[in-house]
Design a protein around this motif. Structure first.
Motif, PDB file in Angstrom:
ATOM      1  N   VAL A 253       6.992   5.127  -0.656  1.00 13.53           N
ATOM      2  CA  VAL A 253       7.717   3.885  -0.069  1.00 13.53           C
ATOM      3  C   VAL A 253       7.131   2.624  -0.460  1.00 13.53           C
ATOM      4  O   VAL A 253       7.522   1.563  -0.281  1.00 13.53           O
ATOM      5  N   ALA A 254       5.803   2.780  -0.982  1.00 11.26           N
ATOM      6  CA  ALA A 254       5.020   1.430  -1.717  1.00 11.26           C
ATOM      7  C   ALA A 254       4.279   2.234  -2.528  1.00 11.26           C
ATOM      8  O   ALA A 254       3.538   3.142  -2.329  1.00 11.26           O
ATOM      9  N   CYS A 255       3.598   1.311  -3.618  1.00 13.84           N
ATOM     10  CA  CYS A 255       2.818   1.624  -4.529  1.00 13.84           C
ATOM     11  C   CYS A 255       2.113   0.721  -5.157  1.00 13.84           C
ATOM     12  O   CYS A 255       2.910   0.015  -6.165  1.00 13.84           O
ATOM     13  N   GLU A 256       0.636   0.240  -4.985  1.00  9.65           N
ATOM     14  CA  GLU A 256       0.101  -0.861  -5.332  1.00  9.65           C
ATOM     15  C   GLU A 256      -0.158  -0.623  -6.712  1.00  9.65           C
ATOM     16  O   GLU A 256      -0.412  -1.503  -7.769  1.00  9.65           O
TER      17      GLU A 256
ATOM     18  N   PRO B  14       4.183  -0.159  -9.204  1.00  9.49           N
ATOM     19  CA  PRO B  14       5.564  -0.483  -8.306  1.00  9.49           C
ATOM     20  C   PRO B  14       6.801   0.476  -9.023  1.00  9.49           C
ATOM     21  O   PRO B  14       7.707   0.420  -7.944  1.00  9.49           O
TER      22      PRO B  14
ATOM     23  N   VAL C  34       8.127   3.214  -6.668  1.00  7.94           N
ATOM     24  CA  VAL C  34       8.542   2.979  -5.278  1.00  7.94           C
ATOM     25  C   VAL C  34       9.925   3.639  -5.177  1.00  7.94           C
ATOM     26  O   VAL C  34      10.804   3.224  -6.018  1.00  7.94           O
TER      27      VAL C  34
ATOM     28  N   ARG D 119      -7.274   6.835  -2.102  1.00  9.08           N
ATOM     29  CA  ARG D 119      -5.836   7.092  -2.476  1.00  9.08           C
ATOM     30  C   ARG D 119      -5.542   8.545  -2.999  1.00  9.08           C
ATOM     31  O   ARG D 119      -6.534   9.339  -3.685  1.00  9.08           O
TER      32      ARG D 119
ATOM     33  N   CYS E 136      -1.778   6.451  -4.698  1.00  7.03           N
ATOM     34  CA  CYS E 136      -1.372   5.785  -3.490  1.00  7.03           C
ATOM     35  C   CYS E 136      -1.982   6.193  -2.245  1.00  7.03           C
ATOM     36  O   CYS E 136      -2.668   7.153  -1.944  1.00  7.03           O
TER      37      CYS E 136
ATOM     38  N   ARG F 177      -0.821   5.165   3.901  1.00  6.92           N
ATOM     39  CA  ARG F 177       0.559   4.362   4.460  1.00  6.92           C
ATOM     40  C   ARG F 177       1.626   4.109   3.464  1.00  6.92           C
ATOM     41  O   ARG F 177       2.916   3.846   3.887  1.00  6.92           O
ATOM     42  N   GLU F 178       1.652   4.577   2.084  1.00  5.12           N
ATOM     43  CA  GLU F 178       2.622   4.221   1.076  1.00  5.12           C
ATOM     44  C   GLU F 178       3.351   5.427   0.904  1.00  5.12           C
ATOM     45  O   GLU F 178       4.207   5.447   0.111  1.00  5.12           O
TER      46      GLU F 178
END
Length: 62
Positions: A11-14, A17, A20, A39, A54, A57-58
Motif C-alpha cells: 500500500v506504500a513503499c519508501e 514507489p 505501490v 523492513r 517495506c 505499516r506499508e
C-alpha cells in the motif's frame, strides 16, 4: 506479523514507489531486524521491479 511465502499487497513503499498497488510474497523467515532496518523483504512484485523492502505499516495481507 507476516510469514515467509505469504502474499501481501503493497500500500506504500519508501524503497520503490513503483511497487505501490502491487502484490508480492514475503521472503523473510524471521521478523526483520537491524540489517533491513525493520523492513520486510517482498519479491515477485513485478517483472522490472526487484525485491523491495517495506515496513509493516506499508503492507496488507492480500
Amino acid at each position: 506479523m507476516f510469514q515467509a511465502g505469504q502474499e501481501v499487497l503493497i500500500v506504500a513503499c519508501e524503497d520503490d514507489p513503483r511497487a505501490v498497488g502491487r502484490t508480492g510474497r514475503i521472503v523473510d523467515e524471521v521478523p526483520p531486524g537491524q540489517l533491513t532496518n525493520g523492513r520486510w523483504t517482498v519479491h515477485r512484485v513485478g517483472l522490472l521491479i526487484g525485491p523491495v523492502l517495506c515496513h509493516t505499516r506499508e503492507l496488507r495481507l492480500a
